[in-house]
Write an enzyme that holds these catalytic residues in place. Structure first.
Site, short mmCIF file in Angstrom:
data_model
loop_
_atom_site.label_atom_id
_atom_site.label_comp_id
_atom_site.label_asym_id
_atom_site.label_seq_id
_atom_site.Cartn_x
_atom_site.Cartn_y
_atom_site.Cartn_z
N CYS A 85 -2.44 9.64 -54.57
CA CYS A 85 -2.00 10.51 -55.67
C CYS A 85 -3.02 10.53 -56.80
CB CYS A 85 -0.64 10.07 -56.19
SG CYS A 85 0.64 10.26 -54.96
N ASN A 121 7.67 14.61 -57.25
CA ASN A 121 6.32 14.07 -57.09
C ASN A 121 5.52 15.01 -56.18
OD1 ASN A 121 4.03 12.63 -56.41
ND2 ASN A 121 5.10 10.71 -55.94
N HIS A 179 0.53 10.64 -63.76
CA HIS A 179 1.01 11.08 -62.45
C HIS A 179 2.55 11.03 -62.48
CE1 HIS A 179 1.75 11.54 -58.30
NE2 HIS A 179 2.06 10.28 -58.07
O1 UT7 Z 1 3.11 8.82 -55.86
C1 UT7 Z 1 2.53 7.67 -55.34
C2 UT7 Z 1 3.11 6.47 -55.91
N1 UT7 Z 1 4.52 6.40 -55.65
C3 UT7 Z 1 5.29 5.78 -56.49
O2 UT7 Z 1 4.79 5.37 -57.52
C4 UT7 Z 1 6.74 5.55 -56.15
C5 UT7 Z 1 7.18 4.24 -56.70
N2 UT7 Z 1 8.54 3.85 -56.34
C6 UT7 Z 1 9.62 4.43 -56.90
O3 UT7 Z 1 9.55 5.41 -57.59
C7 UT7 Z 1 10.95 3.76 -56.65
O4 UT7 Z 1 10.74 2.51 -56.07
C8 UT7 Z 1 11.94 4.57 -55.78
C9 UT7 Z 1 12.46 5.77 -56.54
C10 UT7 Z 1 11.25 5.01 -54.51
C11 UT7 Z 1 13.14 3.71 -55.40
O5 UT7 Z 1 13.75 3.21 -56.57
P1 UT7 Z 1 14.09 1.63 -56.68
O6 UT7 Z 1 14.77 1.46 -57.96
O7 UT7 Z 1 12.80 0.90 -56.47
O8 UT7 Z 1 15.10 1.42 -55.52
P2 UT7 Z 1 15.04 0.45 -54.25
O9 UT7 Z 1 14.07 1.01 -53.25
O10 UT7 Z 1 14.83 -0.96 -54.70
O11 UT7 Z 1 16.51 0.60 -53.70
C12 UT7 Z 1 17.63 0.25 -54.49
C13 UT7 Z 1 18.88 0.69 -53.75
C14 UT7 Z 1 18.90 0.33 -52.27
O12 UT7 Z 1 20.23 -0.02 -51.90
P3 UT7 Z 1 20.66 -1.55 -51.76
O13 UT7 Z 1 19.74 -2.14 -50.72
O14 UT7 Z 1 20.48 -2.15 -53.12
O15 UT7 Z 1 22.08 -1.43 -51.32
C15 UT7 Z 1 18.52 1.60 -51.60
O16 UT7 Z 1 19.03 1.70 -50.29
O17 UT7 Z 1 18.99 2.14 -53.81
C16 UT7 Z 1 19.20 2.62 -52.48
N3 UT7 Z 1 18.64 3.96 -52.38
C17 UT7 Z 1 19.34 5.07 -52.60
N4 UT7 Z 1 20.62 5.29 -52.94
C18 UT7 Z 1 21.02 6.55 -53.09
C19 UT7 Z 1 17.35 4.26 -52.07
N5 UT7 Z 1 17.23 5.60 -52.08
C20 UT7 Z 1 18.43 6.12 -52.40
C21 UT7 Z 1 18.93 7.42 -52.58
N6 UT7 Z 1 20.21 7.61 -52.92
N7 UT7 Z 1 18.13 8.52 -52.43
#
Ligand code: UT7
Length: 331
Positions: free
Chosen positions: A118, A288, A258
């Site tokens: 990115c 994104n 970004h």
């Molecule tokens: O562009 C290149 C660089 N990319 C980035 O910088 C992306 C960086 N990462 C992020 O933006 C975030 O990590 C995400 C938005 C991808 C995810 O957010 P998070 O707060 O880090 O969530 P997580 O992956 O730790 O997941 C937390 C919970 C999980 O459930 P459990 O295991 O706690 O029960 C996931 O399964 O949220 C759940 N989850 C969702 N729930 C509803 C993950 N995606 C979703 C969803 N809807 N779409």
């Protein structure tokens, strides 16, 4: 590195294009186990654009580039090189930049793609700056174009809510006044590559029925790991590039980060001590769009008349590789 000379390269035109079709969080609620509330609070995204079936990345790049050239009051023949940052080229080869060169009827000028995560658009800006200051070319067209929805696993709620399609473009030439790129900072750490990867289709894991069945031709990301690195590295890059430019934080008029996650954007602004109203955000409308985020934001600000001559603008990005970079410029 910091520029040794006083010579500078400036952006003389901007353009962008996004497809018409909007995919809202409500639409995604019907596709995977997610909610508008989760997506908005965890990412800041409300909707994103999806390209039409008959569009490819070069089509998006072409429309954005024509607008950038118009804004620079130039014709395609006035350009000496085309660099397209993308992860979603029309084909493995030929380069999307070559297809763009043909689409623009820009003549037989060199054209190549750049894969920089990115951060790719900022890497391309820095490369173009070097080519211009080195006397290799006079003017460059630098494009960030992406169709991430073509490499999205629509059954994976962790990733499919995040991405969109779009393109942004800028035209660069040597500055004749005080405006232009003041400093840059770019780094990479290949040890962390597997955290954000498209696993199959390359020489390591060639395409076969099995890779398709396992959806290995889609983007795989350990989101929370990437998140931590992004916040740290974008803050470091922003700090460093301002230091190299000799610019104080309170002199910054716009931070254009970004647009991967509203929480990363806010954390970067906070760590850099740049107030919220100076941080440009369009993630709620486009999601994104990887390499296209920053040139799209530049064009939105420019077309709205919100980039005034003399404004200090800080561009800051992080992405797959991992790569990260920042550019400080005076508009
Ligand atoms: O562009 C290149 C660089 N990319 C980035 O910088 C992306 C960086 N990462 C992020 O933006 C975030 O990590 C995400 C938005 C991808 C995810 O957010 P998070 O707060 O880090 O969530 P997580 O992956 O730790 O997941 C937390 C919970 C999980 O459930 P459990 O295991 O706690 O029960 C996931 O399964 O949220 C759940 N989850 C969702 N729930 C509803 C993950 N995606 C979703 C969803 N809807 N779409």
């Amino acid at each position: 590195m910091t520029k040794k000379s006083e010579r500078k390269v400036k952006i003389i035109g901007t353009g962008m294009y996004v497809p018409d079709k909007v995919l809202t969080n409500a639409d995604l609620e019907k596709m995977v186990d997610t909610t508008d509330e989760w997506i908005v609070t965890r990412t800041g995204i409300r909707e994103r654009r999806i390209a039409a079936k008959d569009q490819a990345t070069s089509d998006l790049a072409l429309l954005a580039s024509r607008r950038a050239l118009k804004s620079a009051r130039l014709e395609p023949q006035d350009i000496d090189v085309i660099i397209v940052a993308t992860h979603t080229p029309d084909h493995y080869f030929p380069a999307t930049a070559c297809l763009l060169q043909a689409g623009l009827k820009a003549g037989l000028i060199p054209a190549f793609d750049l894969v920089g995560g990115c951060t790719g658009f900022l890497y391309a800006l820095i490369v173009a700056e070097g080519l211009i200051l080195g006397g290799v070319v006079r003017r460059a067209l630098v494009v960030g174009a992406e169709m991430l929805t073509r490499i999205t696993n629509w059954e994976d709620r962790n990733t499919c809510v995040l991405f969109g399609d779009g393109a942004g473009a800028v035209v660069l030439e040597e500055s004749k006044d005080e405006s232009g790129m003041l400093s840059h900072f770019w780094q990479a750490d290949g040890n962390l590559g597997p955290l954000l990867i498209l696993p199959a289709g390359g020489s390591k894991v060639p395409a076969c029925h099995d890779t398709v069945a396992k959806r290995q031709h889609t983007l795989h990301m350990k989101g929370n790991e990437v998140f931590k690195h992004a916040v740290k590295r974008m803050a470091e890059a922003g700090e460093e590039v301002l230091k190299r430019a000799g610019v104080k934080k309170d002199a910054v008029d716009w931070l254009i980060p970004h647009q991967a996650n509203m929480r990363i954007i806010e954390a970067t602004g906070e760590r850099l001590g740049i107030p919220r109203e100076k941080v440009y955000v369009n993630i709620h409308r486009f999601g994104n769009v990887s390499v296209a985020c920053i040139p799209m934001a530049l064009d939105e600000l420019n077309q709205a008349g919100n980039l005034k001559k003399g404004n200090i603008v800080l561009l800051d990005a992080f992405g797959a590789g991992f790569t990260w970079a920042a550019v400080a410029l005076r508009w």
